[in-house]
Design a protein around this motif. Structure first.
Motif, mmCIF file in Angstrom:
data_model
loop_
_atom_site.group_PDB
_atom_site.id
_atom_site.type_symbol
_atom_site.label_atom_id
_atom_site.label_comp_id
_atom_site.label_asym_id
_atom_site.label_seq_id
_atom_site.Cartn_x
_atom_site.Cartn_y
_atom_site.Cartn_z
ATOM 1 N N VAL A 150 24.524 -17.683 -25.855
ATOM 2 C CA VAL A 150 24.753 -18.756 -24.881
ATOM 3 C C VAL A 150 23.610 -18.818 -23.884
ATOM 4 O O VAL A 150 23.170 -19.907 -23.452
ATOM 5 N N THR A 151 23.097 -17.646 -23.499
ATOM 6 C CA THR A 151 21.949 -17.625 -22.582
ATOM 7 C C THR A 151 20.754 -18.346 -23.193
ATOM 8 O O THR A 151 20.072 -19.144 -22.522
ATOM 9 N N ASP A 152 20.488 -18.099 -24.479
ATOM 10 C CA ASP A 152 19.374 -18.783 -25.140
ATOM 11 C C ASP A 152 19.650 -20.266 -25.305
ATOM 12 O O ASP A 152 18.740 -21.100 -25.163
ATOM 13 N N VAL A 186 13.677 -21.878 -27.924
ATOM 14 C CA VAL A 186 14.650 -20.837 -27.590
ATOM 15 C C VAL A 186 16.065 -21.407 -27.635
ATOM 16 O O VAL A 186 17.005 -20.746 -28.093
ATOM 17 N N CYS A 187 16.225 -22.648 -27.175
ATOM 18 C CA CYS A 187 17.538 -23.293 -27.216
ATOM 19 C C CYS A 187 18.036 -23.424 -28.654
ATOM 20 O O CYS A 187 19.205 -23.119 -28.940
ATOM 21 N N LEU A 188 17.144 -23.861 -29.550
ATOM 22 C CA LEU A 188 17.541 -23.969 -30.959
ATOM 23 C C LEU A 188 17.876 -22.604 -31.540
ATOM 24 O O LEU A 188 18.812 -22.466 -32.343
ATOM 25 N N LEU A 189 17.112 -21.595 -31.143
ATOM 26 C CA LEU A 189 17.416 -20.238 -31.606
ATOM 27 C C LEU A 189 18.802 -19.799 -31.124
ATOM 28 O O LEU A 189 19.579 -19.201 -31.887
ATOM 29 N N GLY A 190 19.131 -20.128 -29.867
ATOM 30 C CA GLY A 190 20.455 -19.773 -29.345
ATOM 31 C C GLY A 190 21.570 -20.486 -30.090
ATOM 32 O O GLY A 190 22.611 -19.878 -30.399
ATOM 33 N N LEU A 191 21.362 -21.779 -30.397
ATOM 34 C CA LEU A 191 22.385 -22.506 -31.151
ATOM 35 C C LEU A 191 22.568 -21.901 -32.543
ATOM 36 O O LEU A 191 23.689 -21.803 -33.056
ATOM 37 N N GLY A 192 21.469 -21.497 -33.152
ATOM 38 C CA GLY A 192 21.581 -20.850 -34.459
ATOM 39 C C GLY A 192 22.323 -19.527 -34.368
ATOM 40 O O GLY A 192 23.151 -19.207 -35.228
ATOM 41 N N TRP A 193 22.033 -18.761 -33.297
ATOM 42 C CA TRP A 193 22.744 -17.500 -33.113
ATOM 43 C C TRP A 193 24.243 -17.725 -32.918
ATOM 44 O O TRP A 193 25.067 -16.968 -33.435
ATOM 45 N N ILE A 194 24.611 -18.772 -32.180
ATOM 46 C CA ILE A 194 26.024 -19.064 -31.977
ATOM 47 C C ILE A 194 26.710 -19.352 -33.307
ATOM 48 O O ILE A 194 27.818 -18.861 -33.583
ATOM 49 N N ALA A 195 26.049 -20.155 -34.163
ATOM 50 C CA ALA A 195 26.635 -20.471 -35.471
ATOM 51 C C ALA A 195 26.770 -19.212 -36.330
ATOM 52 O O ALA A 195 27.792 -18.996 -36.996
ATOM 53 N N VAL A 196 25.724 -18.369 -36.301
ATOM 54 C CA VAL A 196 25.771 -17.148 -37.114
ATOM 55 C C VAL A 196 26.870 -16.215 -36.620
ATOM 56 O O VAL A 196 27.657 -15.655 -37.409
ATOM 57 N N ILE A 197 26.942 -16.039 -35.302
ATOM 58 C CA ILE A 197 27.946 -15.131 -34.738
ATOM 59 C C ILE A 197 29.348 -15.636 -35.038
ATOM 60 O O ILE A 197 30.253 -14.863 -35.387
#
Length: 435
Positions: A150-152, A186-197
Protein backbone atom coordinates in the motif's frame (compact mmCIF):
# COMPACT_ATOMS: atom_id res chain seq x y z
CA UNK A 1 -21.48 -26.09 10.01
CA UNK A 2 -22.90 -22.70 9.09
CA UNK A 3 -22.18 -20.71 5.93
CA UNK A 4 -19.85 -18.30 7.69
CA UNK A 5 -17.73 -21.12 9.03
CA UNK A 6 -17.75 -22.92 5.70
CA UNK A 7 -16.39 -19.80 4.00
CA UNK A 8 -13.64 -19.54 6.57
CA UNK A 9 -12.83 -23.22 6.36
CA UNK A 10 -12.34 -22.87 2.62
CA UNK A 11 -9.75 -20.18 3.27
CA UNK A 12 -7.47 -22.71 4.96
CA UNK A 13 -7.35 -25.08 2.00
CA UNK A 14 -5.02 -24.96 -0.94
CA UNK A 15 -7.74 -24.50 -3.56
CA UNK A 16 -7.67 -20.67 -3.64
CA UNK A 17 -4.03 -20.70 -4.72
CA UNK A 18 -4.42 -23.10 -7.63
CA UNK A 19 -3.03 -21.71 -10.83
CA UNK A 20 -5.80 -23.26 -12.90
CA UNK A 21 -8.60 -21.90 -10.71
CA UNK A 22 -10.97 -19.75 -12.82
CA UNK A 23 -10.97 -16.06 -12.00
CA UNK A 24 -14.03 -14.29 -10.66
CA UNK A 25 -16.47 -13.42 -13.39
CA UNK A 26 -19.44 -12.20 -11.35
CA UNK A 27 -19.66 -9.44 -8.73
CA UNK A 28 -20.46 -11.89 -5.96
CA UNK A 29 -17.38 -13.93 -6.97
CA UNK A 30 -15.26 -10.83 -6.43
CA UNK A 31 -16.83 -10.28 -3.02
CA UNK A 32 -16.33 -13.95 -2.12
CA UNK A 33 -12.66 -13.74 -3.17
CA UNK A 34 -12.24 -10.58 -1.14
CA UNK A 35 -13.80 -12.27 1.87
CA UNK A 36 -11.45 -15.22 1.42
CA UNK A 37 -8.43 -12.91 1.38
CA UNK A 38 -9.63 -11.03 4.47
CA UNK A 39 -10.22 -14.31 6.26
CA UNK A 40 -6.69 -15.39 5.32
CA UNK A 41 -5.24 -12.26 6.90
CA UNK A 42 -7.44 -12.84 9.94
CA UNK A 43 -6.01 -16.35 10.23
CA UNK A 44 -2.47 -15.05 9.84
CA UNK A 45 -3.09 -12.54 12.61
CA UNK A 46 -4.42 -15.25 14.91
CA UNK A 47 -1.49 -17.44 13.94
CA UNK A 48 0.90 -14.61 14.80
CA UNK A 49 -0.45 -14.53 18.36
CA UNK A 50 -0.05 -18.27 18.86
CA UNK A 51 3.35 -18.22 17.11
CA UNK A 52 4.62 -15.63 19.58
CA UNK A 53 3.37 -17.81 22.43
CA UNK A 54 5.05 -20.79 20.76
CA UNK A 55 8.32 -18.87 20.50
CA UNK A 56 8.26 -18.02 24.20
CA UNK A 57 7.37 -21.60 25.04
CA UNK A 58 10.16 -22.91 22.78
CA UNK A 59 12.72 -20.77 24.62
CA UNK A 60 11.36 -22.02 27.96
CA UNK A 61 11.35 -25.63 26.78
CA UNK A 62 14.93 -25.34 25.54
CA UNK A 63 16.05 -23.78 28.81
CA UNK A 64 14.32 -26.55 30.78
CA UNK A 65 15.92 -29.25 28.63
CA UNK A 66 19.38 -27.72 29.12
CA UNK A 67 18.76 -27.45 32.85
CA UNK A 68 17.73 -31.11 32.98
CA UNK A 69 21.07 -32.07 31.45
CA UNK A 70 22.83 -30.71 34.51
CA UNK A 71 20.22 -32.14 36.89
CA UNK A 72 18.55 -28.91 38.07
CA UNK A 73 15.64 -28.73 35.63
CA UNK A 74 13.56 -31.67 36.80
CA UNK A 75 11.30 -29.54 39.07
CA UNK A 76 10.46 -27.39 36.03
CA UNK A 77 9.31 -30.34 33.89
CA UNK A 78 5.63 -30.47 35.06
CA UNK A 79 5.18 -26.71 34.60
CA UNK A 80 6.84 -26.84 31.19
CA UNK A 81 4.68 -29.72 30.01
CA UNK A 82 1.51 -27.96 31.16
CA UNK A 83 2.63 -24.82 29.35
CA UNK A 84 3.31 -26.80 26.18
CA UNK A 85 -0.14 -28.38 26.34
CA UNK A 86 -1.77 -24.98 26.99
CA UNK A 87 -0.10 -23.38 23.95
CA UNK A 88 -0.96 -26.39 21.78
CA UNK A 89 -4.58 -26.27 22.95
CA UNK A 90 -4.69 -22.58 22.08
CA UNK A 91 -3.66 -23.46 18.54
CA UNK A 92 -6.18 -26.32 18.45
CA UNK A 93 -8.95 -23.89 19.38
CA UNK A 94 -7.79 -21.41 16.72
CA UNK A 95 -7.68 -24.02 13.98
CA UNK A 96 -11.08 -25.37 15.04
CA UNK A 97 -12.61 -21.95 14.37
CA UNK A 98 -11.43 -22.10 10.76
CA UNK A 99 -12.11 -25.69 9.87
CA UNK A 100 -12.79 -29.15 11.30
CA UNK A 101 -12.59 -29.38 15.06
CA UNK A 102 -9.33 -30.62 16.53
CA UNK A 103 -10.03 -32.59 19.67
CA UNK A 104 -7.68 -31.86 22.56
CA UNK A 105 -6.14 -34.98 24.10
CA UNK A 106 -6.40 -35.97 27.72
CA UNK A 107 -3.95 -34.34 30.18
CA UNK A 108 -0.51 -35.70 29.46
CA UNK A 109 2.24 -37.11 31.67
CA UNK A 110 4.06 -34.87 34.14
CA UNK A 111 7.32 -36.81 34.43
CA UNK A 112 10.27 -36.35 32.12
CA UNK A 113 10.77 -39.87 30.75
CA UNK A 114 7.03 -40.51 30.45
CA UNK A 115 6.70 -37.28 28.46
CA UNK A 116 9.60 -38.22 26.20
CA UNK A 117 7.89 -41.55 25.47
CA UNK A 118 4.45 -40.00 24.94
CA UNK A 119 3.76 -39.61 21.17
CA UNK A 120 1.33 -36.73 21.78
CA UNK A 121 3.97 -34.71 23.63
CA UNK A 122 6.52 -35.43 20.91
CA UNK A 123 4.12 -34.24 18.21
CA UNK A 124 3.35 -31.10 20.22
CA UNK A 125 7.07 -30.40 20.57
CA UNK A 126 7.59 -30.79 16.82
CA UNK A 127 4.66 -28.47 16.16
CA UNK A 128 6.12 -25.97 18.62
CA UNK A 129 9.38 -25.79 16.67
CA UNK A 130 7.59 -25.46 13.31
CA UNK A 131 5.11 -22.84 14.47
CA UNK A 132 7.62 -20.75 16.39
CA UNK A 133 9.86 -20.54 13.31
CA UNK A 134 8.05 -21.05 10.01
CA UNK A 135 4.62 -20.08 11.36
CA UNK A 136 5.97 -16.86 12.85
CA UNK A 137 7.83 -16.02 9.63
CA UNK A 138 4.74 -16.59 7.50
CA UNK A 139 2.62 -14.46 9.82
CA UNK A 140 5.08 -11.57 9.87
CA UNK A 141 5.58 -11.72 6.10
CA UNK A 142 1.89 -12.02 5.35
CA UNK A 143 0.91 -9.13 7.62
CA UNK A 144 3.74 -6.68 6.83
CA UNK A 145 3.90 -7.02 3.04
CA UNK A 146 0.39 -5.53 2.50
CA UNK A 147 1.45 -2.37 4.33
CA UNK A 148 4.56 -2.09 2.17
CA UNK A 149 2.49 -2.71 -0.94
CA UNK A 150 0.00 0.00 0.00
CA UNK A 151 2.90 2.34 0.74
CA UNK A 152 4.27 1.76 -2.77
CA UNK A 153 0.83 2.05 -4.37
CA UNK A 154 0.38 5.51 -2.81
CA UNK A 155 4.00 6.52 -3.48
CA UNK A 156 3.15 9.41 -5.89
CA UNK A 157 1.14 11.09 -3.12
CA UNK A 158 3.98 11.50 -0.65
CA UNK A 159 7.38 10.88 -2.26
CA UNK A 160 8.16 14.62 -2.50
CA UNK A 161 7.60 14.98 1.26
CA UNK A 162 10.51 12.70 2.32
CA UNK A 163 14.28 13.23 1.97
CA UNK A 164 15.53 12.27 -1.52
CA UNK A 165 17.62 9.39 -0.18
CA UNK A 166 14.48 7.84 1.39
CA UNK A 167 12.34 8.04 -1.75
CA UNK A 168 12.54 4.39 -2.77
CA UNK A 169 10.27 1.34 -2.95
CA UNK A 170 9.64 -0.75 0.14
CA UNK A 171 10.38 -3.11 1.74
CA UNK A 172 13.52 -3.47 -0.41
CA UNK A 173 14.91 -0.15 -1.76
CA UNK A 174 15.52 -1.29 -5.33
CA UNK A 175 16.21 2.24 -6.63
CA UNK A 176 16.00 5.86 -5.59
CA UNK A 177 13.24 7.92 -7.21
CA UNK A 178 14.16 11.34 -8.60
CA UNK A 179 11.25 12.13 -10.94
CA UNK A 180 7.56 11.51 -11.52
CA UNK A 181 7.96 8.59 -13.96
CA UNK A 182 9.96 6.78 -11.31
CA UNK A 183 7.25 7.56 -8.73
CA UNK A 184 4.53 6.09 -10.95
CA UNK A 185 6.71 3.04 -11.60
CA UNK A 186 6.81 2.47 -7.83
CA UNK A 187 3.02 2.88 -7.79
CA UNK A 188 2.63 0.18 -10.45
CA UNK A 189 4.99 -2.05 -8.49
CA UNK A 190 2.84 -1.55 -5.38
CA UNK A 191 -0.34 -2.42 -7.28
CA UNK A 192 1.32 -5.57 -8.57
CA UNK A 193 2.41 -6.48 -5.06
CA UNK A 194 -1.15 -6.02 -3.80
CA UNK A 195 -2.47 -8.39 -6.49
CA UNK A 196 0.24 -10.96 -5.74
CA UNK A 197 -0.29 -10.79 -1.98
CA UNK A 198 -4.06 -11.12 -2.38
CA UNK A 199 -3.48 -14.20 -4.49
CA UNK A 200 -1.03 -15.96 -2.18
CA UNK A 201 -2.49 -14.93 1.22
CA UNK A 202 -4.88 -17.93 1.44
CA UNK A 203 -2.00 -20.23 0.60
CA UNK A 204 0.17 -18.64 3.29
CA UNK A 205 -2.61 -19.12 5.84
CA UNK A 206 -2.91 -22.75 4.78
CA UNK A 207 0.84 -23.29 5.08
CA UNK A 208 0.85 -21.72 8.53
CA UNK A 209 -1.99 -23.99 9.71
CA UNK A 210 -0.68 -27.18 8.07
CA UNK A 211 1.75 -28.29 10.85
CA UNK A 212 -0.96 -27.85 13.46
CA UNK A 213 -3.51 -29.82 11.49
CA UNK A 214 -1.01 -32.60 10.92
CA UNK A 215 0.61 -32.81 14.36
CA UNK A 216 -1.96 -31.60 16.90
CA UNK A 217 -4.98 -33.92 16.39
CA UNK A 218 -5.47 -36.42 19.18
CA UNK A 219 -4.81 -40.12 18.72
CA UNK A 220 -7.33 -42.08 16.62
CA UNK A 221 -10.32 -43.08 18.68
CA UNK A 222 -10.12 -40.10 21.05
CA UNK A 223 -12.86 -38.25 19.20
CA UNK A 224 -15.10 -41.33 19.33
CA UNK A 225 -14.40 -41.84 23.03
CA UNK A 226 -15.22 -38.24 23.86
CA UNK A 227 -18.32 -38.42 21.73
CA UNK A 228 -19.54 -41.55 23.54
CA UNK A 229 -18.92 -39.84 26.89
CA UNK A 230 -20.78 -36.76 25.69
CA UNK A 231 -23.74 -38.79 24.47
CA UNK A 232 -23.81 -40.70 27.76
CA UNK A 233 -23.91 -37.41 29.66
CA UNK A 234 -26.62 -35.95 27.43
CA UNK A 235 -28.67 -39.13 27.72
CA UNK A 236 -28.49 -38.86 31.51
CA UNK A 237 -29.43 -35.19 31.25
CA UNK A 238 -32.39 -36.09 29.03
CA UNK A 239 -33.62 -38.64 31.57
CA UNK A 240 -33.20 -36.10 34.37
CA UNK A 241 -35.05 -33.46 32.38
CA UNK A 242 -37.85 -35.92 31.64
CA UNK A 243 -38.14 -36.88 35.31
CA UNK A 244 -38.12 -33.22 36.33
CA UNK A 245 -40.86 -32.45 33.84
CA UNK A 246 -42.98 -35.33 35.12
CA UNK A 247 -42.53 -34.10 38.70
CA UNK A 248 -43.55 -30.61 37.65
CA UNK A 249 -46.69 -31.88 35.92
CA UNK A 250 -47.54 -34.10 38.90
CA UNK A 251 -47.02 -31.21 41.30
CA UNK A 252 -49.15 -28.87 39.20
CA UNK A 253 -51.98 -31.41 38.99
CA UNK A 254 -51.75 -32.35 42.68
CA UNK A 255 -51.40 -28.86 44.16
CA UNK A 256 -53.73 -27.10 41.78
CA UNK A 257 -56.25 -29.04 39.73
CA UNK A 258 -56.74 -31.87 42.24
CA UNK A 259 -57.41 -29.46 45.11
CA UNK A 260 -59.93 -27.56 42.98
CA UNK A 261 -61.75 -30.77 42.09
CA UNK A 262 -61.85 -31.77 45.77
CA UNK A 263 -63.36 -28.38 46.53
CA UNK A 264 -65.98 -28.92 43.79
CA UNK A 265 -66.86 -32.31 45.28
CA UNK A 266 -67.22 -30.85 48.77
CA UNK A 267 -69.33 -27.96 47.52
CA UNK A 268 -71.60 -30.26 45.53
CA UNK A 269 -72.14 -32.40 48.63
CA UNK A 270 -72.93 -29.30 50.67
CA UNK A 271 -75.32 -28.10 47.97
CA UNK A 272 -77.08 -31.49 47.91
CA UNK A 273 -77.64 -31.33 51.67
CA UNK A 274 -78.72 -27.70 51.47
CA UNK A 275 -81.44 -28.52 48.94
CA UNK A 276 -83.40 -30.38 51.64
CA UNK A 277 -82.64 -27.98 54.49
CA UNK A 278 -82.25 -24.49 52.95
CA UNK A 279 -82.94 -24.32 49.19
CA UNK A 280 -82.06 -20.62 49.05
CA UNK A 281 -78.50 -21.35 50.24
CA UNK A 282 -78.05 -24.21 47.77
CA UNK A 283 -77.89 -21.79 44.84
CA UNK A 284 -74.95 -19.88 46.36
CA UNK A 285 -73.10 -23.12 47.07
CA UNK A 286 -73.65 -24.32 43.49
CA UNK A 287 -72.28 -21.00 42.22
CA UNK A 288 -69.13 -21.55 44.31
CA UNK A 289 -68.84 -25.09 42.96
CA UNK A 290 -69.14 -23.82 39.40
CA UNK A 291 -66.45 -21.18 40.03
CA UNK A 292 -64.14 -23.83 41.52
CA UNK A 293 -64.75 -26.11 38.52
CA UNK A 294 -63.91 -23.27 36.11
CA UNK A 295 -60.70 -22.54 38.01
CA UNK A 296 -59.77 -26.22 37.93
CA UNK A 297 -60.41 -26.30 34.19
CA UNK A 298 -58.27 -23.17 33.68
CA UNK A 299 -55.40 -24.69 35.69
CA UNK A 300 -55.71 -27.94 33.77
CA UNK A 301 -55.48 -26.02 30.49
CA UNK A 302 -52.38 -24.25 31.83
CA UNK A 303 -50.74 -27.58 32.60
CA UNK A 304 -51.61 -28.88 29.13
CA UNK A 305 -50.18 -25.74 27.49
CA UNK A 306 -46.96 -26.10 29.49
CA UNK A 307 -46.52 -29.64 28.11
CA UNK A 308 -47.03 -28.66 24.47
CA UNK A 309 -48.82 -25.40 23.58
CA UNK A 310 -51.62 -26.04 21.07
CA UNK A 311 -50.54 -23.04 19.00
CA UNK A 312 -47.09 -24.64 18.69
CA UNK A 313 -48.59 -27.84 17.32
CA UNK A 314 -51.23 -26.18 15.13
CA UNK A 315 -49.33 -23.18 13.76
CA UNK A 316 -45.63 -22.39 14.28
CA UNK A 317 -42.89 -21.61 16.77
CA UNK A 318 -43.08 -17.93 15.86
CA UNK A 319 -46.79 -17.78 16.69
CA UNK A 320 -46.23 -19.61 19.97
CA UNK A 321 -43.45 -17.20 20.97
CA UNK A 322 -45.61 -14.24 19.99
CA UNK A 323 -48.33 -15.45 22.33
CA UNK A 324 -45.73 -16.03 25.03
CA UNK A 325 -44.42 -12.49 24.62
CA UNK A 326 -47.94 -11.06 24.78
CA UNK A 327 -48.47 -12.67 28.20
CA UNK A 328 -45.09 -11.55 29.56
CA UNK A 329 -45.17 -8.93 32.35
CA UNK A 330 -42.04 -7.37 30.78
CA UNK A 331 -42.54 -5.85 27.29
CA UNK A 332 -41.02 -8.34 24.88
CA UNK A 333 -40.22 -8.04 21.17
CA UNK A 334 -40.04 -11.07 18.87
CA UNK A 335 -37.55 -11.15 15.99
CA UNK A 336 -38.00 -14.50 14.28
CA UNK A 337 -36.86 -15.85 10.94
CA UNK A 338 -37.65 -19.56 10.97
CA UNK A 339 -38.48 -20.87 7.49
CA UNK A 340 -40.23 -24.20 7.65
CA UNK A 341 -40.76 -26.35 10.74
CA UNK A 342 -38.28 -28.08 13.01
CA UNK A 343 -38.84 -31.32 14.87
CA UNK A 344 -41.67 -31.03 17.39
CA UNK A 345 -39.37 -31.81 20.33
CA UNK A 346 -36.91 -29.11 19.21
CA UNK A 347 -39.65 -26.49 18.91
CA UNK A 348 -41.03 -27.53 22.30
CA UNK A 349 -37.56 -27.13 23.82
CA UNK A 350 -37.12 -23.69 22.24
CA UNK A 351 -40.52 -22.68 23.59
CA UNK A 352 -39.62 -24.00 27.04
CA UNK A 353 -36.32 -22.07 27.01
CA UNK A 354 -38.07 -18.84 26.00
CA UNK A 355 -40.82 -19.31 28.60
CA UNK A 356 -38.35 -20.05 31.40
CA UNK A 357 -36.11 -17.17 30.36
CA UNK A 358 -39.02 -14.68 30.34
CA UNK A 359 -40.08 -15.97 33.75
CA UNK A 360 -36.58 -15.26 35.05
CA UNK A 361 -36.63 -11.82 33.45
CA UNK A 362 -39.92 -10.98 35.15
CA UNK A 363 -38.86 -12.33 38.56
CA UNK A 364 -35.21 -11.43 38.91
CA UNK A 365 -33.86 -8.98 36.36
CA UNK A 366 -35.91 -5.77 36.99
CA UNK A 367 -35.72 -5.28 33.22
CA UNK A 368 -37.80 -2.81 31.23
CA UNK A 369 -37.58 -4.61 27.88
CA UNK A 370 -36.71 -8.04 26.52
CA UNK A 371 -36.06 -9.37 23.03
CA UNK A 372 -36.35 -12.92 21.69
CA UNK A 373 -34.41 -13.55 18.48
CA UNK A 374 -34.85 -16.82 16.61
CA UNK A 375 -32.97 -17.88 13.50
CA UNK A 376 -32.79 -21.12 11.54
CA UNK A 377 -29.71 -21.63 9.42
CA UNK A 378 -27.86 -24.68 8.08
CA UNK A 379 -29.87 -27.17 10.09
CA UNK A 380 -29.50 -25.30 13.39
CA UNK A 381 -32.07 -23.36 15.40
CA UNK A 382 -30.62 -20.46 17.36
CA UNK A 383 -32.64 -18.71 20.05
CA UNK A 384 -31.38 -15.65 21.93
CA UNK A 385 -33.19 -13.98 24.83
CA UNK A 386 -31.84 -10.56 25.83
CA UNK A 387 -33.00 -8.18 28.55
CA UNK A 388 -31.80 -4.79 29.82
CA UNK A 389 -31.99 -5.76 33.48
CA UNK A 390 -29.46 -5.73 36.30
CA UNK A 391 -27.55 -8.81 35.14
CA UNK A 392 -25.65 -11.09 37.48
CA UNK A 393 -27.66 -14.19 36.57
CA UNK A 394 -26.17 -17.32 38.16
CA UNK A 395 -26.77 -20.73 36.65
CA UNK A 396 -26.55 -22.31 40.11
CA UNK A 397 -28.73 -19.74 41.84
CA UNK A 398 -31.98 -21.68 41.55
CA UNK A 399 -33.34 -19.62 38.65
CA UNK A 400 -34.16 -22.59 36.41
CA UNK A 401 -31.06 -22.19 34.24
CA UNK A 402 -29.83 -25.67 35.15
CA UNK A 403 -33.08 -27.11 33.81
CA UNK A 404 -32.68 -25.08 30.62
CA UNK A 405 -29.14 -26.40 30.15
CA UNK A 406 -30.17 -30.01 30.76
CA UNK A 407 -33.04 -29.80 28.33
CA UNK A 408 -30.84 -28.12 25.74
CA UNK A 409 -28.01 -30.63 26.06
CA UNK A 410 -30.53 -33.47 25.85
CA UNK A 411 -30.98 -32.38 22.20
CA UNK A 412 -27.20 -32.20 21.69
CA UNK A 413 -27.47 -28.42 21.81
CA UNK A 414 -25.43 -25.72 23.53
CA UNK A 415 -26.27 -22.93 25.95
CA UNK A 416 -24.23 -19.76 26.51
CA UNK A 417 -25.17 -17.34 29.29
CA UNK A 418 -23.67 -13.84 29.42
CA UNK A 419 -24.81 -11.79 32.39
CA UNK A 420 -22.26 -9.33 33.78
CA UNK A 421 -23.24 -7.30 36.88
CA UNK A 422 -25.22 -4.33 35.69
CA UNK A 423 -26.49 -6.16 32.62
CA UNK A 424 -27.49 -6.81 30.00
CA UNK A 425 -28.24 -10.52 30.19
CA UNK A 426 -28.08 -12.66 27.06
CA UNK A 427 -29.12 -16.30 26.92
CA UNK A 428 -28.16 -18.06 23.68
CA UNK A 429 -29.30 -21.57 22.83
CA UNK A 430 -28.26 -23.51 19.74
CA UNK A 431 -30.24 -26.63 18.80
CA UNK A 432 -30.13 -29.05 15.86
CA UNK A 433 -33.36 -28.76 13.90
CA UNK A 434 -33.86 -32.52 13.63
CA UNK A 435 -35.86 -34.22 10.89
Amino acid sequence: MDTHRATRADATGPDPTRADAPGPTRPWDVFARGRTVLDAFDQLAGGLATAMLALVMLVWLTATALACLVGVGLPLVPVTLRGLRAVANRERARLSRWGPDIIAPEPGPQRLWAAVADPVVRREARWLVCHATAGLSLALTGLTLPFSAVTDATFPLWWRLVPPEDASPSPVPLWTVHDWPGAFAVCLLGLGWIAVIAGVAPGMAWLQAWPGRRLLPAAPGTDLTLRVAQLTATRAAALDAHATELRRIERSLHDGTQNRMVAVTVLLGAARRAVARDPSRADAILEQAQSAAEQALAELRGVVRSILPPVLADRSLTDALTGLAADSPVPCRIDADVPGRCAASVEATAYFVAAEALTNVARHSHAHNATITVRRHDGRLRLCVTDDGLGGADEHGGSGLVGIRRRTEAHDGTLVLTSPPGGPTTLEVDLPCGL
